[in-house]
Design a protein around this motif. Sequence first.
Motif, PDB file in Angstrom:
ATOM      1  N   TYR A   2       0.716  -2.480   1.584  1.00 24.47           N
ATOM      2  CA  TYR A   2      -0.046  -3.696   1.872  1.00 24.47           C
ATOM      3  C   TYR A   2      -1.434  -3.373   2.420  1.00 24.47           C
ATOM      4  CZ  TYR A   2       4.801  -5.393   2.093  1.00 24.47           C
ATOM      5  OH  TYR A   2       6.123  -5.638   1.825  1.00 24.47           O
ATOM      6  N   SER A  48       6.024 -10.897   1.732  1.00 23.87           N
ATOM      7  CA  SER A  48       6.417  -9.520   1.434  1.00 23.87           C
ATOM      8  C   SER A  48       7.236  -9.414   0.157  1.00 23.87           C
ATOM      9  CB  SER A  48       7.225  -8.945   2.604  1.00 23.87           C
ATOM     10  OG  SER A  48       8.409  -9.697   2.811  1.00 23.87           O
ATOM     11  N   CYS A  61       0.466  -1.692  -4.697  1.00 25.34           N
ATOM     12  CA  CYS A  61      -0.142  -2.057  -3.417  1.00 25.34           C
ATOM     13  C   CYS A  61      -0.548  -3.509  -3.539  1.00 25.34           C
ATOM     14  CB  CYS A  61      -1.356  -1.173  -3.141  1.00 25.34           C
ATOM     15  SG  CYS A  61      -2.359  -1.712  -1.728  1.00 25.34           S
ATOM     16  N   LYS A 103       0.229 -13.827  13.045  1.00 26.37           N
ATOM     17  CA  LYS A 103       1.634 -13.672  12.686  1.00 26.37           C
ATOM     18  C   LYS A 103       2.150 -14.849  11.865  1.00 26.37           C
ATOM     19  CE  LYS A 103       2.850 -10.634  16.538  1.00 26.37           C
ATOM     20  NZ  LYS A 103       3.713 -10.451  17.739  1.00 26.37           N
ATOM     21  N   CYS A 154       0.458 -14.251   8.380  1.00 27.54           N
ATOM     22  CA  CYS A 154       0.778 -12.914   7.874  1.00 27.54           C
ATOM     23  C   CYS A 154       1.994 -12.343   8.611  1.00 27.54           C
ATOM     24  CB  CYS A 154      -0.433 -12.001   8.041  1.00 27.54           C
ATOM     25  SG  CYS A 154      -0.275 -10.405   7.221  1.00 27.54           S
ATOM     26  N   ILE A 186       4.026 -10.239   7.741  1.00 29.47           N
ATOM     27  CA  ILE A 186       4.215  -8.811   7.503  1.00 29.47           C
ATOM     28  C   ILE A 186       3.264  -7.961   8.345  1.00 29.47           C
ATOM     29  CG2 ILE A 186       4.974  -9.215   5.125  1.00 29.47           C
ATOM     30  CD1 ILE A 186       2.173  -8.196   4.264  1.00 29.47           C
ATOM     31  N   PRO A 199       3.177  -6.668  11.302  1.00 31.43           N
ATOM     32  CA  PRO A 199       3.677  -5.455  11.966  1.00 31.43           C
ATOM     33  C   PRO A 199       3.930  -4.299  11.001  1.00 31.43           C
ATOM     34  CG  PRO A 199       4.840  -7.406  12.753  1.00 31.43           C
ATOM     35  CD  PRO A 199       4.046  -7.834  11.563  1.00 31.43           C
ATOM     36  N   GLN A 200       4.065  -4.612   9.699  1.00 28.95           N
ATOM     37  CA  GLN A 200       4.339  -3.561   8.714  1.00 28.95           C
ATOM     38  C   GLN A 200       3.073  -2.944   8.136  1.00 28.95           C
ATOM     39  OE1 GLN A 200       7.204  -4.968   5.718  1.00 28.95           O
ATOM     40  NE2 GLN A 200       7.572  -6.747   7.005  1.00 28.95           N
ATOM     41  N   VAL A 201       1.897  -3.484   8.501  1.00 30.52           N
ATOM     42  CA  VAL A 201       0.637  -3.042   7.918  1.00 30.52           C
ATOM     43  C   VAL A 201      -0.111  -2.162   8.905  1.00 30.52           C
ATOM     44  CG1 VAL A 201      -1.496  -3.777   6.779  1.00 30.52           C
ATOM     45  CG2 VAL A 201       0.539  -5.226   6.664  1.00 30.52           C
ATOM     46  N   ASP A 202      -0.567  -1.003   8.429  1.00 30.70           N
ATOM     47  CA  ASP A 202      -1.369  -0.126   9.278  1.00 30.70           C
ATOM     48  C   ASP A 202      -2.609  -0.876   9.759  1.00 30.70           C
ATOM     49  OD1 ASP A 202      -3.636   1.935   9.709  1.00 30.70           O
ATOM     50  OD2 ASP A 202      -1.837   3.190   9.634  1.00 30.70           O
TER      51      ASP A 202
END
Length: 331
Positions: free
Chosen positions: A13, A80, A93, A104, A107, A109, A111-114
């Motif tokens: 992502y 996601s 990607c 939050k 989006c 997701i 916490p899953q994205v750098d």
Amino acid sequence: MSTTVDWEDPPPYIVVGGSEWLSINRFKNDLSESAKSAGMSVVAVDSVGDAESLVSPNPLFQTVTDQRYLVVFRGYRADSQLPSNFGFQGKHCVLYVLEGRINKTSCPILPQVDSSLVVKFNKFSGSYIKSVAYAVEFLESEFSRHGVKDVNPVLLTSMAKTAGTDLGVLSFEVQKAVMASNGGDITVGVLRDTIKPTNHFDFTPLRDSLSQLNPTQFLKFMDRAYSRSVSDPTMVFLRGRGGVGDLAMAWLQTSILLKQDASPKYVAEVIGAPEWAVKRDHIPSARRWGTVRLLRLVRGVARSDSSFVSGCPNPRVALESEVVSAMENPR
């Protein structure tokens, strides 16, 4: 802002969003071109689920057997499950281009994205003096993009004070100035011949005529605006704050969010407007227009913008035709 991505092993992502659409679209386009150059198949998916080819795979990489996709999704919420919903297999990607704030809610997701892959571009909301300073920095970098360096800071400040601080408008003013200079220096004379003052427009009649879907009042406003302007103000209406493009996008966002039972407070956060303005102006206007008609208006403004930049012989007629057509055709 640039983001370096290893397209051989792409991240799942990337998220970009905010309220400053010139920078957001540039980021999206630059990333898409980078992925294309690396042999990725780039496809666009919009919020209603249509998928179409955005950029053809580079023919130099036709021998690559491992399919890799950059899926560009523009919408209000990052999902996601998006790739599997559309049947994308292999390495992919997803670039989420979110219309509004990144949090939050919009989006899940996150916490899953750098963190380095979460990019935010927002309109500057400081004092007038700070807004001008921010615009001057943008103008300096924008001239640099066109190969023009060391422009007098006094001229840059004058540009920001005269044309306003909307980056879309300033970007167009830079393009005109560079073309008019014909490879020479950017001087007072060049700017005097090309720049359009924007601060003499009162956009209230424009907003009112659009809100009420009143083509007669809209055309009267346009006639007055063009007759009193010393230069073509079309780009101000297309990209300027409070212009047709700005209002159309804000009302479309509002209309879609209302369908999702969003509160006025949340709508205000997403579109970057005061809650009182959302209740008084945006919600009533969005309901009068409806989502379908607003989509037509946004697309019409986009066509007018493209034709203007491409050298349309009569950009005013093109813009007026698109707006009136959207007003008079409910479907």
